[in-house]
Design a protein around this motif. Structure first.
Motif, mmCIF file in Angstrom:
data_model
loop_
_atom_site.group_PDB
_atom_site.id
_atom_site.type_symbol
_atom_site.label_atom_id
_atom_site.label_comp_id
_atom_site.label_asym_id
_atom_site.label_seq_id
_atom_site.Cartn_x
_atom_site.Cartn_y
_atom_site.Cartn_z
ATOM 1 N N LEU A 40 -0.551 -7.419 -32.651
ATOM 2 C CA LEU A 40 -0.880 -6.355 -33.595
ATOM 3 C C LEU A 40 -1.296 -5.082 -32.859
ATOM 4 O O LEU A 40 -0.861 -3.976 -33.217
ATOM 5 N N LEU A 41 -2.083 -5.217 -31.820
ATOM 6 C CA LEU A 41 -2.525 -4.064 -31.038
ATOM 7 C C LEU A 41 -1.335 -3.344 -30.407
ATOM 8 O O LEU A 41 -1.209 -2.116 -30.502
ATOM 9 N N PHE A 42 -0.427 -4.090 -29.782
ATOM 10 C CA PHE A 42 0.743 -3.471 -29.149
ATOM 11 C C PHE A 42 1.674 -2.855 -30.185
ATOM 12 O O PHE A 42 2.284 -1.816 -29.937
ATOM 13 N N ALA A 43 1.799 -3.471 -31.349
ATOM 14 C CA ALA A 43 2.635 -2.906 -32.415
ATOM 15 C C ALA A 43 2.061 -1.578 -32.899
ATOM 16 O O ALA A 43 2.809 -0.620 -33.141
ATOM 17 N N ILE A 44 0.757 -1.497 -33.030
ATOM 18 C CA ILE A 44 0.116 -0.245 -33.449
ATOM 19 C C ILE A 44 0.313 0.841 -32.393
ATOM 20 O O ILE A 44 0.646 1.986 -32.714
ATOM 21 N N ILE A 45 0.147 0.482 -31.131
ATOM 22 C CA ILE A 45 0.325 1.457 -30.050
ATOM 23 C C ILE A 45 1.760 1.947 -30.006
ATOM 24 O O ILE A 45 2.020 3.153 -29.895
ATOM 25 N N GLU A 46 2.730 1.026 -30.113
ATOM 26 C CA GLU A 46 4.132 1.441 -30.058
ATOM 27 C C GLU A 46 4.504 2.322 -31.250
ATOM 28 O O GLU A 46 5.211 3.315 -31.088
ATOM 29 N N THR A 47 4.015 1.993 -32.423
ATOM 30 C CA THR A 47 4.288 2.823 -33.597
ATOM 31 C C THR A 47 3.707 4.219 -33.413
ATOM 32 O O THR A 47 4.354 5.218 -33.741
ATOM 33 N N ALA A 48 2.519 4.313 -32.877
ATOM 34 C CA ALA A 48 1.900 5.622 -32.630
ATOM 35 C C ALA A 48 2.709 6.432 -31.627
ATOM 36 O O ALA A 48 2.920 7.636 -31.816
ATOM 37 N N ILE A 49 3.197 5.785 -30.586
ATOM 38 C CA ILE A 49 4.001 6.497 -29.590
ATOM 39 C C ILE A 49 5.312 6.972 -30.188
ATOM 40 O O ILE A 49 5.761 8.090 -29.909
ATOM 41 N N VAL A 50 5.934 6.158 -31.029
ATOM 42 C CA VAL A 50 7.189 6.559 -31.673
ATOM 43 C C VAL A 50 6.956 7.759 -32.590
ATOM 44 O O VAL A 50 7.740 8.714 -32.590
ATOM 45 N N PHE A 51 5.878 7.742 -33.362
ATOM 46 C CA PHE A 51 5.569 8.881 -34.230
ATOM 47 C C PHE A 51 5.267 10.139 -33.409
ATOM 48 O O PHE A 51 5.688 11.241 -33.768
ATOM 49 N N PHE A 52 4.544 9.984 -32.315
ATOM 50 C CA PHE A 52 4.246 11.124 -31.450
ATOM 51 C C PHE A 52 5.525 11.698 -30.849
ATOM 52 O O PHE A 52 5.723 12.917 -30.831
ATOM 53 N N ALA A 53 6.410 10.832 -30.364
ATOM 54 C CA ALA A 53 7.678 11.290 -29.788
ATOM 55 C C ALA A 53 8.522 11.999 -30.841
ATOM 56 O O ALA A 53 9.161 13.019 -30.561
#
Length: 188
Positions: A40-53
């Motif tokens: 769950l933690l890694f999924a949240i981090i990856e989603t945040a990075i995708v939105f930032f990109a």
């Protein structure tokens, strides 16, 4: 030799003592919860990075589109490669710009004739049919940037990929009417 009755009684005592002992319970509970927590933690981090990109790509698209809207790209007779070089100069280190950014610039006579097609086909492949036509003064122009963002957490059951190969297609669009400017007509 011990009797079967005494051995079953001693096994019950061992089980009872094991059930009352709480020294390793935190480790066992953490071992049960940790995989779900980290997924769950890694999924949240990856989603945040995708939105930032995606937001960075939107900002670069808006900034680069101003070159076309004001006629600077047409006056300087930019080619698609020169326009891409300008875009890559604005994008920073987040993207592999030279190999990964795709730029589509198309002009239309009016807003009613604008047609935007999906760049993902039915087999989840990226369709690379990019054109570069910045238009003339007063034309409607649509500038689109695309990037195939690699995903890493998809193997843990969280999948936001919309392309084959565990990638997400990021896209950014700017639509506008070119300002009046003096330049040679665009050969589109």
């Amino acid at each position: 030799m011990s009797s079967p009755v005494s051995s079953s009684a001693s096994s019950r005592n061992i089980l009872r003592r094991f059930g009352r002992n709480r020294r390793g319970s935190a480790a066992v509970e953490f071992a049960l919860v940790a995989p779900v927590f980290f997924a769950l933690l890694f999924a949240i981090i990856e989603t945040a990075i995708v939105f930032f990109a995606g937001q960075v790509l939107e900002t670069v698209t808006q900034d680069s589109a101003r070159l076309i809207m004001t006629g600077q790209a047409q006056t300087a007779a930019y080619t698609q490669a020169q326009f891409k070089t300008n875009v890559c100069g604005r994008i920073g280190v987040l993207f592999d710009c030279l190999n990964g950014i795709f730029i589509d610039v198309q002009s239309y006579p009016g807003f009613a004739s604008v047609a935007i097609n999906s760049q993902i086909d039915g087999a989840k492949n990226f369709v690379n049919n990019m054109k570069y036509c910045p238009g003339n003064a007063g034309d409607i122009v649509v500038v689109r940037l695309f990037y195939q963002w690699p995903l890493f957490v998809t193997g843990l059951g969280y999948n936001i990929a919309n392309l084959n190969g565990s990638k997400r297609l990021l896209s950014a669009t700017a639509a506008f009417r070119n300002e009046p400017f003096l330049a040679n007509p665009s050969p589109c």
